[in-house]
Each structure stands twice: as C-alpha cells, then as structure tokens.
Design a protein around this motif. Structure first.
Motif, mmCIF file in Angstrom:
data_model
loop_
_atom_site.group_PDB
_atom_site.id
_atom_site.type_symbol
_atom_site.label_atom_id
_atom_site.label_comp_id
_atom_site.label_asym_id
_atom_site.label_seq_id
_atom_site.Cartn_x
_atom_site.Cartn_y
_atom_site.Cartn_z
ATOM 1 N N ASP A 151 0.858 -1.173 0.000
ATOM 2 C CA ASP A 151 0.000 0.000 0.000
ATOM 3 C C ASP A 151 0.902 1.232 0.000
ATOM 4 O O ASP A 151 1.573 1.509 1.000
ATOM 5 N N LYS A 152 0.930 1.944 -1.110
ATOM 6 C CA LYS A 152 1.815 3.105 -1.246
ATOM 7 C C LYS A 152 1.480 4.205 -0.243
ATOM 8 O O LYS A 152 2.379 4.839 0.302
ATOM 9 N N ALA A 153 0.193 4.440 -0.006
ATOM 10 C CA ALA A 153 -0.217 5.516 0.895
ATOM 11 C C ALA A 153 0.171 5.213 2.345
ATOM 12 O O ALA A 153 0.646 6.082 3.062
ATOM 13 N N LYS A 154 -0.047 3.972 2.757
ATOM 14 C CA LYS A 154 0.268 3.582 4.143
ATOM 15 C C LYS A 154 1.710 3.125 4.314
ATOM 16 O O LYS A 154 2.162 2.915 5.435
#
Length: 183
Positions: free
Chosen positions: A134-137
């Motif tokens: 997960d790039k955002a997390k």
C-alpha cells in the motif's frame, strides 16, 4: 490508432522446472492454453475498443469493459505469477526491506506463508491471493481478488506476490485440494 498486440511472455524457466510442486503438464497447459487465451482475447478486445472509439460508440465501449478487465487481468496476473515462482534450487528467502516488513507485519516468513495460504484457500470460486504494498500507508498486506481482477482494482497497490487459486492452476495434480496446492 491501434494498440500494439500484447505478447504471451515466455516463462523464465522450463515447464518442468517447478516439479514436484507443480507438474510440467500443468505448467504447459496453464501457460500456453489459459494465459494464451487471455492474451488472445485481450488483444481482440483492444482492437474492438479502438474500432468502437473511432466510431464514437460509447455504449459499445461500456459493454466490453468487463471483458477487458477479465482478459487483461488474466494476462497481468499471470505475468506476475510466473515471475513469482522459481525452481527450488534458485529460491532465496526475501531479504532487506521486504524481510523487515514481513517480520514486522506478520512475525516472519513462515507466519506470512501460513496466513496467505489460509486466505487464498478461502477464496470462493476462482481468484487470486495477494501480498501487496500500500503506497499511501507504506506497508504490506494480504488480500484476495475474485476471478481475474488485478490487485490494482482494489486501490493504488503494488502486487508483490500473486497466487492463482483458479482450479486450472492445480486441479490435474492436486484435484480439489486447494490447501495442498498452497502448502
């Protein structure tokens, strides 16, 4: 403007290289027939899409999107799948940042394999088990997708490992024992 034809990628090893875990017969059938069919159908759909775009047939474009997702997803997913596997003699466990992330999130590689196998075995019908990023997390996670849906259909995720749990991936060798295939 026509889209360039998508090729069926070569396997990075011989069909029999994964024996005894996956037989050469299954690998040949799975790669040439199943993946090959997704590629053939996807290419045909890309041509049809170009024709529909040129004609301005928006209803027609909408009508083929599910087939594009299915066949294009089958191609994308299998292309990842083949590269996730290797002959046992070439296997090396994850290292570096991935090893650290696995240890922090799951408590180690064995725990990850156990959890991922259980989640993938639980897919109803056909689909995929995924280890994604997960790039955002900025973290790894396990999930599943149905049919040939690529991981990207669930969000802005990077697939790190995909496991095919369609019966064509294992039935000739493991029959209806999906957990044995995943072990």
């Amino acid at each position: 403007v026509r889209a360039a034809a998508v090729p069926l990628p070569d396997l990075p090893y011989d069909f029999g290289a994964l024996e005894p875990y996956i037989s050469g017969d299954i690998m040949k059938l799975h790669h040439q027939m199943h993946h090959g069919t997704y590629v053939k159908n996807f290419n045909g759909l890309l041509e049809k899409q170009a024709d529909l775009e040129q004609k301005g047939d928006y209803a027609g474009l909408i009508s083929i999107q599910q087939a594009i997702k299915f066949n294009g997803g089958g191609h994308v997913n299998h292309s990842i799948f083949w590269n996730n596997m290797c002959p046992k003699s070439e296997y090396a466990p994850p290292g570096g940042a991935l090893e650290q992330a696995i240890n922090e999130k799951f408590g180690g590689l064995d725990a990850l394999q156990t959890k991922m196998s259980a989640i993938a075995a639980g897919v109803q019908g056909s689909g995929w088990g995924w280890l994604g990023y997960d790039k955002a997390k900025k973290e790894i996670f396990i999930t599943t997708t149905s049919n040939q849906d690529p991981l990207v259909t669930k969000g802005d995720y990077v697939p790190l490992l995909g496991v095919d749990v369609w019966e064509h991936a294992y039935y000739l060798q493991y029959k209806n024992k999906r957990p044995d295939y995943l072990a």
